[in-house]
Design a protein around this motif. Structure first.
Motif, PDB file in Angstrom:
ATOM      1  N   ALA A 191       0.811  -1.216   0.000  1.00  0.00           N
ATOM      2  CA  ALA A 191       0.000   0.000   0.000  1.00  0.00           C
ATOM      3  C   ALA A 191       0.846   1.269   0.000  1.00  0.00           C
ATOM      4  O   ALA A 191       0.425   2.297  -0.533  1.00  0.00           O
ATOM      5  CB  ALA A 191      -0.930  -0.011   1.215  1.00  0.00           C
ATOM      6  N   ARG A 192       2.025   1.241   0.558  1.00  0.00           N
ATOM      7  CA  ARG A 192       2.784   2.466   0.737  1.00  0.00           C
ATOM      8  C   ARG A 192       4.073   2.547  -0.089  1.00  0.00           C
ATOM      9  O   ARG A 192       4.856   3.488   0.087  1.00  0.00           O
ATOM     10  CB  ARG A 192       3.142   2.629   2.222  1.00  0.00           C
ATOM     11  N   SER A 193       4.295   1.554  -0.933  1.00  0.00           N
ATOM     12  CA  SER A 193       5.556   1.520  -1.675  1.00  0.00           C
ATOM     13  C   SER A 193       5.348   1.788  -3.158  1.00  0.00           C
ATOM     14  O   SER A 193       4.264   1.581  -3.706  1.00  0.00           O
ATOM     15  CB  SER A 193       6.229   0.158  -1.493  1.00  0.00           C
ATOM     16  N   LYS A 194       6.396   2.208  -3.818  1.00  0.00           N
ATOM     17  CA  LYS A 194       6.360   2.475  -5.250  1.00  0.00           C
ATOM     18  C   LYS A 194       6.435   1.158  -6.021  1.00  0.00           C
ATOM     19  O   LYS A 194       6.939   0.158  -5.523  1.00  0.00           O
ATOM     20  CB  LYS A 194       7.511   3.386  -5.635  1.00  0.00           C
ATOM     21  N   ASN A 195       5.975   1.208  -7.264  1.00  0.00           N
ATOM     22  CA  ASN A 195       5.891  -0.009  -8.067  1.00  0.00           C
ATOM     23  C   ASN A 195       7.235  -0.722  -8.206  1.00  0.00           C
ATOM     24  O   ASN A 195       7.323  -1.938  -8.061  1.00  0.00           O
ATOM     25  CB  ASN A 195       5.339   0.320  -9.457  1.00  0.00           C
ATOM     26  N   ARG A 196       8.288   0.027  -8.523  1.00  0.00           N
ATOM     27  CA  ARG A 196       9.597  -0.605  -8.715  1.00  0.00           C
ATOM     28  C   ARG A 196      10.110  -1.213  -7.400  1.00  0.00           C
ATOM     29  O   ARG A 196      10.686  -2.294  -7.387  1.00  0.00           O
ATOM     30  CB  ARG A 196      10.607   0.406  -9.262  1.00  0.00           C
ATOM     31  N   GLU A 197       9.874  -0.505  -6.320  1.00  0.00           N
ATOM     32  CA  GLU A 197      10.309  -1.002  -5.020  1.00  0.00           C
ATOM     33  C   GLU A 197       9.576  -2.296  -4.679  1.00  0.00           C
ATOM     34  O   GLU A 197      10.170  -3.248  -4.156  1.00  0.00           O
ATOM     35  CB  GLU A 197      10.043   0.044  -3.941  1.00  0.00           C
ATOM     36  N   ILE A 198       8.286  -2.319  -4.988  1.00  0.00           N
ATOM     37  CA  ILE A 198       7.497  -3.528  -4.759  1.00  0.00           C
ATOM     38  C   ILE A 198       8.022  -4.671  -5.603  1.00  0.00           C
ATOM     39  O   ILE A 198       8.193  -5.802  -5.140  1.00  0.00           O
ATOM     40  CB  ILE A 198       6.013  -3.270  -5.069  1.00  0.00           C
ATOM     41  N   ALA A 199       8.311  -4.390  -6.875  1.00  0.00           N
ATOM     42  CA  ALA A 199       8.815  -5.415  -7.789  1.00  0.00           C
ATOM     43  C   ALA A 199      10.139  -5.977  -7.290  1.00  0.00           C
ATOM     44  O   ALA A 199      10.378  -7.190  -7.338  1.00  0.00           O
ATOM     45  CB  ALA A 199       8.968  -4.838  -9.193  1.00  0.00           C
ATOM     46  N   GLU A 200      11.014  -5.114  -6.822  1.00  0.00           N
ATOM     47  CA  GLU A 200      12.318  -5.558  -6.318  1.00  0.00           C
ATOM     48  C   GLU A 200      12.154  -6.425  -5.066  1.00  0.00           C
ATOM     49  O   GLU A 200      12.856  -7.425  -4.904  1.00  0.00           O
ATOM     50  CB  GLU A 200      13.199  -4.342  -6.024  1.00  0.00           C
ATOM     51  N   LYS A 201      11.236  -6.011  -4.193  1.00  0.00           N
ATOM     52  CA  LYS A 201      10.986  -6.784  -2.983  1.00  0.00           C
ATOM     53  C   LYS A 201      10.435  -8.166  -3.334  1.00  0.00           C
ATOM     54  O   LYS A 201      10.851  -9.186  -2.750  1.00  0.00           O
ATOM     55  CB  LYS A 201       9.994  -6.037  -2.096  1.00  0.00           C
ATOM     56  N   CYS A 202       9.527  -8.220  -4.269  1.00  0.00           N
ATOM     57  CA  CYS A 202       8.952  -9.490  -4.710  1.00  0.00           C
ATOM     58  C   CYS A 202      10.024 -10.394  -5.316  1.00  0.00           C
ATOM     59  O   CYS A 202      10.042 -11.603  -5.082  1.00  0.00           O
ATOM     60  CB  CYS A 202       7.831  -9.255  -5.720  1.00  0.00           C
ATOM     61  N   TYR A 203      10.903  -9.796  -6.097  1.00  0.00           N
ATOM     62  CA  TYR A 203      11.986 -10.560  -6.734  1.00  0.00           C
ATOM     63  C   TYR A 203      12.893 -11.183  -5.669  1.00  0.00           C
ATOM     64  O   TYR A 203      13.260 -12.365  -5.759  1.00  0.00           O
ATOM     65  CB  TYR A 203      12.799  -9.653  -7.657  1.00  0.00           C
ATOM     66  N   THR A 204      13.233 -10.395  -4.658  1.00  0.00           N
ATOM     67  CA  THR A 204      14.100 -10.892  -3.589  1.00  0.00           C
ATOM     68  C   THR A 204      13.443 -12.040  -2.849  1.00  0.00           C
ATOM     69  O   THR A 204      14.062 -13.080  -2.588  1.00  0.00           O
ATOM     70  CB  THR A 204      14.435  -9.759  -2.599  1.00  0.00           C
ATOM     71  N   ARG A 205      12.152 -11.856  -2.507  1.00  0.00           N
ATOM     72  CA  ARG A 205      11.432 -12.917  -1.804  1.00  0.00           C
ATOM     73  C   ARG A 205      11.317 -14.171  -2.667  1.00  0.00           C
ATOM     74  O   ARG A 205      11.429 -15.294  -2.176  1.00  0.00           O
ATOM     75  CB  ARG A 205      10.038 -12.433  -1.406  1.00  0.00           C
ATOM     76  N   ARG A 206      11.076 -13.972  -3.958  1.00  0.00           N
ATOM     77  CA  ARG A 206      10.925 -15.129  -4.853  1.00  0.00           C
ATOM     78  C   ARG A 206      12.209 -15.944  -4.908  1.00  0.00           C
ATOM     79  O   ARG A 206      12.178 -17.175  -4.886  1.00  0.00           O
ATOM     80  CB  ARG A 206      10.534 -14.644  -6.248  1.00  0.00           C
ATOM     81  N   LYS A 207      13.349 -15.278  -4.951  1.00  0.00           N
ATOM     82  CA  LYS A 207      14.630 -15.982  -4.985  1.00  0.00           C
ATOM     83  C   LYS A 207      14.860 -16.753  -3.691  1.00  0.00           C
ATOM     84  O   LYS A 207      15.397 -17.865  -3.703  1.00  0.00           O
ATOM     85  CB  LYS A 207      15.769 -14.996  -5.236  1.00  0.00           C
TER      86      LYS A 207
END
Length: 283
Positions: A191-207
């Motif tokens: 809810a409070r993060s920017k799209n790219r930041e969210i994408a990067e966080k998701c990528y890290t968690r996925r790995k």
């Protein structure tokens, strides 16, 4: 919105990876329970049949008696551990609806928190964070070691220890570290993060999840191999025993070559089965 598709793709990929991980975790728990049941059958049936035969066989060779004593000692340790883990697991109330599982959302595979799953995990992966075999522990210590494994290991070893185990019981996964999508969403991060930041966080968690999933797949193969080997030697013992009970005399001194060969084969199966009883799988 800028990078919106990047965000959506990253979230979708994370969700799919997490689903695969949950499926792997469920498979590991299922196979661990199968292994535990195979070992229980050996304890409750094979050992009883061997003992009955020993009691009626006069002048049994010392080699046979020694192998059986080792076999019996291993199963006694296994049975004791099962009882202690079951008691501690029930006391901790792993089942859905109990205090340990309070807050688990609807739809979660809460059966994974049953005492049988805890017992299976403890006897399959059986190493405490201190490096002590769980079979050498007892009662609460063994249960705590299992919980520490569930939580990803000791804090000193880089894991989350007992705290992680407790947190895991309030989530969906029965094995490994809980790094689910729900935790990410529930934190308010989306809810409070920017799209790219969210994408990067998701990528890290996925790995992170991909690494855990690969470890689960390796464990799954090891558990199945151990279960197959255990069942193979149990079947061999039963086969040799059946032949001896039907065809061999009741005094070893009267055995002919065939009977001695069958008894030797039974002893070999006992020797092979004994170290498998409490053998654990690397996580």
């Amino acid at each position: 919105m800028l990078n919106r598709s990047l965000k959506l793709d990253a979230i979708t990929a994370l969700e799919k990876t997490h689903q695969r991980y949950e499926s792997s975790a469920a498979s590991v728990t299922k196979e661990a329970e199968k292994l535990m049941l195979t070992r229980k059958r050996c304890s409750e049936q094979v050992i009883v049949n061997v003992e009955r035969y020993i009691n009626q066989l006069a002048n049994s060779p010392k080699q046979f008696d020694r192998s059986y004593d080792e076999f019996k000692a291993e199963y006694r340790a296994f049975d004791t551990l099962l009882e202690e883990i079951k008691f501690e697991a029930e006391k901790a109330d792993f089942k859905a609806g109990g205090s340990a599982a309070a807050g688990v959302s609807a739809g979660v595979a809460t059966a994974a928190f049953a005492p049988s799953a805890a017992m299976a995990i403890a006897t399959t992966f059986g190493t405490a964070s201190t490096g002590t075999a769980i079979s050498a522990l007892s009662g609460a210590a063994a249960s705590n070691a299992a919980l520490a494994w569930l939580g990803g290991g000791a804090v000193a070893a880089g894991g989350s220890g007992m705290a992680g185990g407790g947190a895991l019981l309030a989530m969906a996964n029965p094995v490994g570290l809980a790094v689910g999508v729900a935790a990410l969403v529930g934190s308010g991060f989306f809810a409070r993060s920017k799209n790219r930041e969210i994408a990067e966080k998701c990528y890290t968690r996925r790995k992170e999840i991909e690494v855990l999933d690969a470890a689960l797949q390796a464990s799954l193969a090891d558990i199945r191999e151990l279960n197959d080997a255990t069942q193979k030697h149990a079947d061999g013992i039963n086969s040799m025993l059946t032949w001896l009970q039907v065809n061999a005399p009741e005094d070893y001194l009267d055995f002919d070559k065939d009977a001695k060969d069958k008894l030797a084969a039974l002893v070999n199966h006992l020797r092979s089965l004994t170290p498998l009883i409490n053998q654990t799988v690397k996580r």
